[in-house]
Design a protein around this motif. Structure first.
Motif, PDB file in Angstrom:
ATOM      1  N   MET A  80      53.475  40.384  56.961  1.00 33.54           N
ATOM      2  CA  MET A  80      55.218  40.454  56.423  1.00 33.54           C
ATOM      3  C   MET A  80      55.918  39.410  56.919  1.00 33.54           C
ATOM      4  N   GLN A  81      55.617  38.584  58.344  1.00 32.57           N
ATOM      5  CA  GLN A  81      56.172  37.529  58.731  1.00 32.57           C
ATOM      6  C   GLN A  81      55.253  36.563  58.007  1.00 32.57           C
ATOM      7  N   ASN A  82      54.754  35.999  57.800  1.00 33.88           N
ATOM      8  CA  ASN A  82      53.380  35.446  57.503  1.00 33.88           C
ATOM      9  C   ASN A  82      53.543  35.123  55.741  1.00 33.88           C
ATOM     10  N   ALA A  83      53.708  36.522  54.767  1.00 31.58           N
ATOM     11  CA  ALA A  83      54.336  36.683  53.250  1.00 31.58           C
ATOM     12  C   ALA A  83      55.624  36.037  53.432  1.00 31.58           C
ATOM     13  N   PHE A  84      56.628  36.294  54.321  1.00 24.86           N
ATOM     14  CA  PHE A  84      57.754  36.083  54.123  1.00 24.86           C
ATOM     15  C   PHE A  84      57.953  34.644  54.365  1.00 24.86           C
ATOM     16  N   ILE A  85      57.145  34.117  54.832  1.00 24.32           N
ATOM     17  CA  ILE A  85      57.328  32.368  55.580  1.00 24.32           C
ATOM     18  C   ILE A  85      56.366  31.648  54.535  1.00 24.32           C
ATOM     19  N   ALA A  86      55.411  32.598  53.519  1.00 26.35           N
ATOM     20  CA  ALA A  86      54.323  31.766  52.492  1.00 26.35           C
ATOM     21  C   ALA A  86      55.516  31.444  51.485  1.00 26.35           C
ATOM     22  N   GLY A  87      55.945  32.886  51.508  1.00 28.63           N
ATOM     23  CA  GLY A  87      56.615  33.559  50.332  1.00 28.63           C
ATOM     24  C   GLY A  87      57.632  31.889  49.685  1.00 28.63           C
ATOM     25  N   THR A  88      58.227  31.273  50.665  1.00 31.67           N
ATOM     26  CA  THR A  88      59.904  30.910  51.103  1.00 31.67           C
ATOM     27  C   THR A  88      59.186  29.274  50.767  1.00 31.67           C
ATOM     28  N   VAL A  89      58.218  28.562  51.093  1.00 30.94           N
ATOM     29  CA  VAL A  89      57.535  27.553  50.280  1.00 30.94           C
ATOM     30  C   VAL A  89      57.015  27.094  49.845  1.00 30.94           C
ATOM     31  N   ILE A  90      56.367  29.002  48.406  1.00 29.23           N
ATOM     32  CA  ILE A  90      56.045  28.856  47.110  1.00 29.23           C
ATOM     33  C   ILE A  90      56.864  28.224  46.510  1.00 29.23           C
ATOM     34  N   SER A  91      57.797  29.667  46.810  1.00 30.89           N
ATOM     35  CA  SER A  91      59.660  29.608  45.955  1.00 30.89           C
ATOM     36  C   SER A  91      60.463  27.918  46.467  1.00 30.89           C
ATOM     37  N   LEU A 109      28.219  36.472  38.368  1.00 33.09           N
ATOM     38  CA  LEU A 109      27.549  35.617  38.384  1.00 33.09           C
ATOM     39  C   LEU A 109      27.785  35.771  40.520  1.00 33.09           C
ATOM     40  N   GLY A 110      28.644  36.033  40.902  1.00 41.08           N
ATOM     41  CA  GLY A 110      29.052  36.139  42.572  1.00 41.08           C
ATOM     42  C   GLY A 110      28.595  37.518  42.722  1.00 41.08           C
ATOM     43  N   HIS A 111      28.795  37.888  42.233  1.00 40.85           N
ATOM     44  CA  HIS A 111      29.149  39.929  42.660  1.00 40.85           C
ATOM     45  C   HIS A 111      30.338  40.227  43.674  1.00 40.85           C
ATOM     46  N   THR A 112      31.363  39.675  42.655  1.00 40.92           N
ATOM     47  CA  THR A 112      32.732  39.245  43.316  1.00 40.92           C
ATOM     48  C   THR A 112      33.200  40.633  43.852  1.00 40.92           C
ATOM     49  N   ALA A 113      33.607  41.176  44.646  1.00 43.03           N
ATOM     50  CA  ALA A 113      33.835  42.484  44.925  1.00 43.03           C
ATOM     51  C   ALA A 113      35.933  43.141  44.054  1.00 43.03           C
ATOM     52  N   ASN A 114      35.735  43.872  44.092  1.00 46.45           N
ATOM     53  CA  ASN A 114      37.091  44.393  42.662  1.00 46.45           C
ATOM     54  C   ASN A 114      38.326  43.614  43.479  1.00 46.45           C
ATOM     55  N   SER A 115      38.164  44.030  45.023  1.00 49.66           N
ATOM     56  CA  SER A 115      39.276  43.119  45.678  1.00 49.66           C
ATOM     57  C   SER A 115      39.712  41.946  45.034  1.00 49.66           C
ATOM     58  N   ALA A 116      38.691  41.698  45.569  1.00 48.93           N
ATOM     59  CA  ALA A 116      38.315  40.210  45.697  1.00 48.93           C
ATOM     60  C   ALA A 116      39.584  39.487  44.320  1.00 48.93           C
ATOM     61  N   ALA A 117      38.282  39.960  43.114  1.00 50.59           N
ATOM     62  CA  ALA A 117      39.153  39.962  41.715  1.00 50.59           C
ATOM     63  C   ALA A 117      40.206  39.758  41.579  1.00 50.59           C
ATOM     64  N   THR A 118      41.013  41.249  41.851  1.00 51.24           N
ATOM     65  CA  THR A 118      42.428  41.238  42.244  1.00 51.24           C
ATOM     66  C   THR A 118      43.666  40.048  42.718  1.00 51.24           C
ATOM     67  N   GLY A 119      42.404  40.293  44.170  1.00 52.42           N
ATOM     68  CA  GLY A 119      43.544  38.758  44.619  1.00 52.42           C
ATOM     69  C   GLY A 119      43.972  37.984  43.959  1.00 52.42           C
ATOM     70  N   ILE A 120      42.734  37.354  43.078  1.00 50.83           N
ATOM     71  CA  ILE A 120      42.889  36.178  42.368  1.00 50.83           C
ATOM     72  C   ILE A 120      44.113  36.255  41.126  1.00 50.83           C
ATOM     73  N   LEU A 121      44.104  37.086  40.344  1.00 49.45           N
ATOM     74  CA  LEU A 121      44.076  37.558  39.383  1.00 49.45           C
ATOM     75  C   LEU A 121      45.709  38.185  39.308  1.00 49.45           C
ATOM     76  N   PHE A 122      46.480  38.700  40.695  1.00 46.88           N
ATOM     77  CA  PHE A 122      47.843  39.137  41.188  1.00 46.88           C
ATOM     78  C   PHE A 122      48.359  39.101  42.604  1.00 46.88           C
ATOM     79  N   GLY A 123      48.201  38.051  42.770  1.00 47.84           N
ATOM     80  CA  GLY A 123      48.032  37.660  44.645  1.00 47.84           C
ATOM     81  C   GLY A 123      47.553  38.669  45.575  1.00 47.84           C
ATOM     82  N   SER A 124      47.830  37.819  46.899  1.00 47.08           N
ATOM     83  CA  SER A 124      47.448  39.116  47.766  1.00 47.08           C
ATOM     84  C   SER A 124      48.184  37.661  49.048  1.00 47.08           C
ATOM     85  N   VAL A 125      49.750  37.291  48.515  1.00 44.37           N
ATOM     86  CA  VAL A 125      50.117  37.272  50.060  1.00 44.37           C
ATOM     87  C   VAL A 125      50.461  37.887  50.944  1.00 44.37           C
TER      88      VAL A 125
END
Length: 261
Positions: A7-18, A104-120
């Motif tokens: 959560m510390q990393n998420a808030f720091i990243a979220g602050t920088v991104i915002s 083609l890359g047989h990407t896992a569903n979790s990775a694809a979800t992270g691309i589409l909806f973020g994984s902060v």
């Protein structure tokens, strides 16, 4: 909540991104590049999927694809071809490529979800350093070229530069915009990038004022949505991006309502 490292990393990243999204978004909205930012978010999806496909970090794929696309689309701004039509075509092609690379890359569903909806909430210390480095680059460019970028966005007719220098300034802005899109994707995913890059700045414009005030309000709205969204995601164990998007939309609608009063 803040006892947890993630959560510390998420808030720091979220602050920088915002902060990045709020500042750059002010110029994006002023130049009416809202649709382009939305299209770049779809292109970022293709870039991330390409990164997974060949074994690169998704963020690197996003940066490469968004910069190339922004420069290509921006180069058509003064062409006879309608830019919005070209942008739509490029966006559709990017989505198709993204789906193809994932398959083609047989990407896992979790990775694809992270691309589409973020994984902060899963961002690592290394990811944080990379994110901070990219954000620092954006801040340096804006600091060094603030005045011409401000004129380009708010008063291009008064920008007393030769045609060649003005073209290079537009290219610089498009690169900054592309980097901002790639950075923001870490928080809200490729599908909702425009939520942070355009909505806070669009909300701020209803309160009028100087460019500095618009930027300040834009950053404030972005931070408020991000911090509140992260807290709600932690409490409810639901996607962060859904809360951030909902909050930013509510701020935008409230700003419209207050402007009519």
């Amino acid at each position: 909540m803040f006892d947890q490292v993630f959560m510390q990393n998420a808030f720091i990243a979220g602050t920088v991104i915002s902060i990045v999204a709020g500042i750059v978004g002010t110029f994006v909205v002023a130049r009416s590049y809202n649709f382009l930012s939305h299209s770049l978010s779809e292109i970022a999806f293709a870039g991330a999927a390409f990164g997974f496909f060949i074994g690169w970090p998704p963020l690197l794929g996003m940066v490469i694809f968004t910069i190339l696309a922004a420069l290509s689309i921006g180069g058509l701004e003064n062409a006879k071809v309608r830019q919005d039509n070209v942008t739509s075509a490029v966006s559709a092609f990017a989505i198709a490529l993204g789906i193809l690379f994932l398959a083609l890359g047989h990407t896992a569903n979790s990775a694809a979800t992270g691309i589409l909806f973020g994984s902060v909430l899963g961002i690592s210390h290394t990811d944080l350093l990379i994110l901070a480095g990219m954000a620092l680059g954006v801040f340096i460019v804006i600091f060094l070229f603030y005045k011409p970028l401000r004129l380009l966005a708010f008063d291009e007719a008064g920008l007393l530069l030769s045609r060649g220098k003005k073209t290079w300034l537009k290219i610089l802005f498009l690169v900054v915009m592309a980097l901002s899109v790639a950075i923001s994707s870490q928080l809200v995913g490729s599908l909702l990038i425009f939520v942070l890059v355009t909505l806070p700045a669009a909300s701020a414009r209803y309160y009028q004022g100087s460019v500095g005030r618009l930027m300040t309000l834009s950053v404030f709205f972005a931070l408020f949505g991000t911090w509140t969204g992260l807290a709600l995601a932690y409490v409810t164990n639901l996607p962060t991006s859904a809360f951030i998007a909902g909050i930013e939309v509510l701020i935008y609608l409230l700003s419209i309502w207050l402007a009519k009063e």
